[in-house]
Design an enzyme around this catalytic site. Sequence first.
Site, PDB file in Angstrom:
ATOM      1  CD  GLN A  46      -2.674   1.405   2.454  1.00  0.00           C
ATOM      2  OE1 GLN A  46      -2.365   0.844   3.489  1.00  0.00           O
ATOM      3  NE2 GLN A  46      -3.643   2.302   2.404  1.00  0.00           N
ATOM      4  CE1 TYR A 104       2.625  -3.780  11.632  1.00  0.00           C
ATOM      5  CE2 TYR A 104       0.985  -2.585  12.900  1.00  0.00           C
ATOM      6  CZ  TYR A 104       1.876  -2.632  11.856  1.00  0.00           C
ATOM      7  OH  TYR A 104       2.019  -1.541  11.025  1.00  0.00           O
ATOM      8  CG  ASP A 142       6.825  -6.951  -2.780  1.00  0.00           C
ATOM      9  OD1 ASP A 142       6.358  -5.880  -2.331  1.00  0.00           O
ATOM     10  OD2 ASP A 142       6.418  -8.083  -2.414  1.00  0.00           O
ATOM     11  CB  ILE A 143       8.452 -11.632  -1.130  1.00  0.00           C
ATOM     12  CG1 ILE A 143       8.964 -13.061  -1.024  1.00  0.00           C
ATOM     13  CG2 ILE A 143       6.956 -11.516  -0.879  1.00  0.00           C
ATOM     14  CD1 ILE A 143       8.977 -13.609   0.393  1.00  0.00           C
TER      15      ILE A 143
HETATM   16  P1  NAD Z   1       1.564  -3.979   2.765  1.00  0.00           P
HETATM   17  O1  NAD Z   1       1.197  -5.221   3.446  1.00  0.00           O
HETATM   18  O2  NAD Z   1       0.576  -3.307   1.885  1.00  0.00           O
HETATM   19  O3  NAD Z   1       2.902  -4.202   1.902  1.00  0.00           O
HETATM   20  C1  NAD Z   1       3.969  -4.966   2.364  1.00  0.00           C
HETATM   21  C2  NAD Z   1       4.737  -5.471   1.160  1.00  0.00           C
HETATM   22  O4  NAD Z   1       5.825  -6.268   1.631  1.00  0.00           O
HETATM   23  C3  NAD Z   1       3.891  -6.373   0.245  1.00  0.00           C
HETATM   24  O5  NAD Z   1       3.966  -5.935  -1.087  1.00  0.00           O
HETATM   25  C4  NAD Z   1       4.515  -7.758   0.415  1.00  0.00           C
HETATM   26  O6  NAD Z   1       4.468  -8.548  -0.757  1.00  0.00           O
HETATM   27  C5  NAD Z   1       5.944  -7.395   0.785  1.00  0.00           C
HETATM   28  N1  NAD Z   1       6.621  -8.465   1.512  1.00  0.00           N
HETATM   29  C6  NAD Z   1       6.078  -9.364   2.375  1.00  0.00           C
HETATM   30  N2  NAD Z   1       7.024 -10.218   2.823  1.00  0.00           N
HETATM   31  C7  NAD Z   1       8.183  -9.863   2.214  1.00  0.00           C
HETATM   32  C8  NAD Z   1       9.503 -10.362   2.261  1.00  0.00           C
HETATM   33  N3  NAD Z   1       9.814 -11.418   3.013  1.00  0.00           N
HETATM   34  N4  NAD Z   1      10.458  -9.762   1.519  1.00  0.00           N
HETATM   35  C9  NAD Z   1      10.158  -8.695   0.725  1.00  0.00           C
HETATM   36  N5  NAD Z   1       8.899  -8.171   0.639  1.00  0.00           N
HETATM   37  C10 NAD Z   1       7.935  -8.746   1.372  1.00  0.00           C
HETATM   38  O7  NAD Z   1       2.081  -2.955   3.889  1.00  0.00           O
HETATM   39  P2  NAD Z   1       2.049  -1.361   3.844  1.00  0.00           P
HETATM   40  O8  NAD Z   1       0.724  -0.921   4.306  1.00  0.00           O
HETATM   41  O9  NAD Z   1       2.581  -0.864   2.570  1.00  0.00           O
HETATM   42  O10 NAD Z   1       3.050  -1.055   5.042  1.00  0.00           O
HETATM   43  C11 NAD Z   1       4.418  -0.850   4.825  1.00  0.00           C
HETATM   44  C12 NAD Z   1       5.080  -0.593   6.162  1.00  0.00           C
HETATM   45  O11 NAD Z   1       4.454   0.520   6.803  1.00  0.00           O
HETATM   46  C13 NAD Z   1       4.965  -1.756   7.161  1.00  0.00           C
HETATM   47  O12 NAD Z   1       6.135  -1.797   7.941  1.00  0.00           O
HETATM   48  C14 NAD Z   1       3.804  -1.352   8.034  1.00  0.00           C
HETATM   49  O13 NAD Z   1       3.909  -1.902   9.294  1.00  0.00           O
HETATM   50  C15 NAD Z   1       3.975   0.155   8.081  1.00  0.00           C
HETATM   51  N6  NAD Z   1       2.730   0.837   8.408  1.00  0.00           N
HETATM   52  C16 NAD Z   1       1.691   0.818   7.530  1.00  0.00           C
HETATM   53  C17 NAD Z   1       0.516   1.482   7.868  1.00  0.00           C
HETATM   54  C18 NAD Z   1      -0.663   1.510   6.942  1.00  0.00           C
HETATM   55  O14 NAD Z   1      -1.726   1.984   7.338  1.00  0.00           O
HETATM   56  N7  NAD Z   1      -0.524   1.014   5.705  1.00  0.00           N
HETATM   57  C19 NAD Z   1       0.410   2.142   9.108  1.00  0.00           C
HETATM   58  C20 NAD Z   1       1.471   2.088   9.988  1.00  0.00           C
HETATM   59  C21 NAD Z   1       2.654   1.455   9.616  1.00  0.00           C
HETATM   60  C1  AKB Z   2      -2.727  -1.599  10.821  1.00  0.00           C
HETATM   61  O1  AKB Z   2      -3.936  -1.336  10.985  1.00  0.00           O
HETATM   62  O2  AKB Z   2      -2.190  -2.651  11.190  1.00  0.00           O
HETATM   63  C2  AKB Z   2      -1.868  -0.528  10.187  1.00  0.00           C
HETATM   64  C3  AKB Z   2      -1.200   0.290  11.233  1.00  0.00           C
HETATM   65  C4  AKB Z   2      -1.929   1.395  11.870  1.00  0.00           C
HETATM   66  O3  AKB Z   2      -0.072   0.029  11.577  1.00  0.00           O
HETATM   67  N1  AKB Z   2      -2.667   0.248   9.310  1.00  0.00           N
END
Ligand code: NAD
Ligand code: AKB
Length: 318
Positions: free
Chosen positions: A17, A145, A39-40
């Site tokens: 995302q 998490y 990405d994986i």
């Molecule tokens: P997401 O789940 O949408 O994307 C994660 C990506 O990592 C995916 O494309 C997945 O294929 C890839 N992935 C999974 N395992 C892998 C591996 N072993 N090696 C390489 N790639 C791998 O997550 P996101 O929402 O884009 O979040 C990204 C980061 O931001 C995360 O650390 C998440 O904790 C943090 N975060 C996100 C949010 C949110 O609301 N989206 C909020 C707080 C923190």
């Molecule tokens: C989740 O809901 O897990 C994420 C975050 C706030 O870290 N969007």
Amino acid sequence: MPRNKEGKTLVIGALGQIGQDLLDALYTKYGVDQVVAADIRHPQTPTAGPFRVLDVMDRSALFRLIEEEDIRRLYNLAAILSARGEQNPALAWDLNMVGLLNSLEAARETQLEQIFWPSSIAVFGPHSPRANTPQYCTMDPNTVYGISKLAGERWCEYYAEKYGVDVRSIRYPGLISYKAAPGGGTTDYAVAIFHEALKHGQYTSFLCKGTYLPMMYMPDAIRATLQLMDAPKESIKIRSSYNLGGISFAPEELAAEIKKHIPHFRCSYESDFRQKIADSWPGSIDDSHAQKDWGWEIEYDMAAMTADMLAHLEGVTA
Ligand code: NAD
Ligand code: AKB
């Protein structure tokens, strides 16, 4: 391989995302050929710049990629988020911790200029203050998490202090965006509601009324990320992770805002296991340290975010 003066930027977890939006911002900043997406999984449509399949848990593959592509900056976004993490706690811990430690080690050993790793509001727990949650307070996360993010923050600070690694981090709130689907979090309802409102005119929220959570529109989150990374080293006072506030609302308030654009929209509420996670998180966040240290300011309120989300998604679903 000829070494570029600036070196390249690597984004791991680039197809998720945040990655989809971050890639576009980095392409604009550095040029498409200077940003390596990894990405994986394989992309469904080719990325604009170079793409490499990488499992961030494979340390030697990560080191090889950094050497081969002349990487100088690393964004590690690969993680398992809160709701998915509760379904597979061991895997969530492994990926979130090993992936981070591999990235920090890569930054230390190959002397990367900078590394970005996102934390989350999930580092807070039931005994943290719920309103205007401060940077420093009781933190007792009760999801795998949140535990991994809190431990990760301690590792970031450790590597910064002990080895001088220039690691920077933000505790993102729930992020709302239209380019890529969210990956299994507790705040995902705030994205799904837009898609369902446009497609079916109705949505059943898995969080109940009155569940206030800190949220942010993706353009603000990406701007914050680049602003933090561009800030001079000496202004970065926090090496664990910065609180970032955003906007705070409950599902029924977002539903009411959407209804202003789609009058026939109906929202109902049936909470599931994610309610307990949401109840342990802050309702709003104090981000005064980010404001003071690197000039953070929010741009999108709920009304502006809703209008922009619908405008973009209407084009997609029309
Ligand atoms: P997401 O789940 O949408 O994307 C994660 C990506 O990592 C995916 O494309 C997945 O294929 C890839 N992935 C999974 N395992 C892998 C591996 N072993 N090696 C390489 N790639 C791998 O997550 P996101 O929402 O884009 O979040 C990204 C980061 O931001 C995360 O650390 C998440 O904790 C943090 N975060 C996100 C949010 C949110 O609301 N989206 C909020 C707080 C923190
Ligand atoms: C989740 O809901 O897990 C994420 C975050 C706030 O870290 N969007």
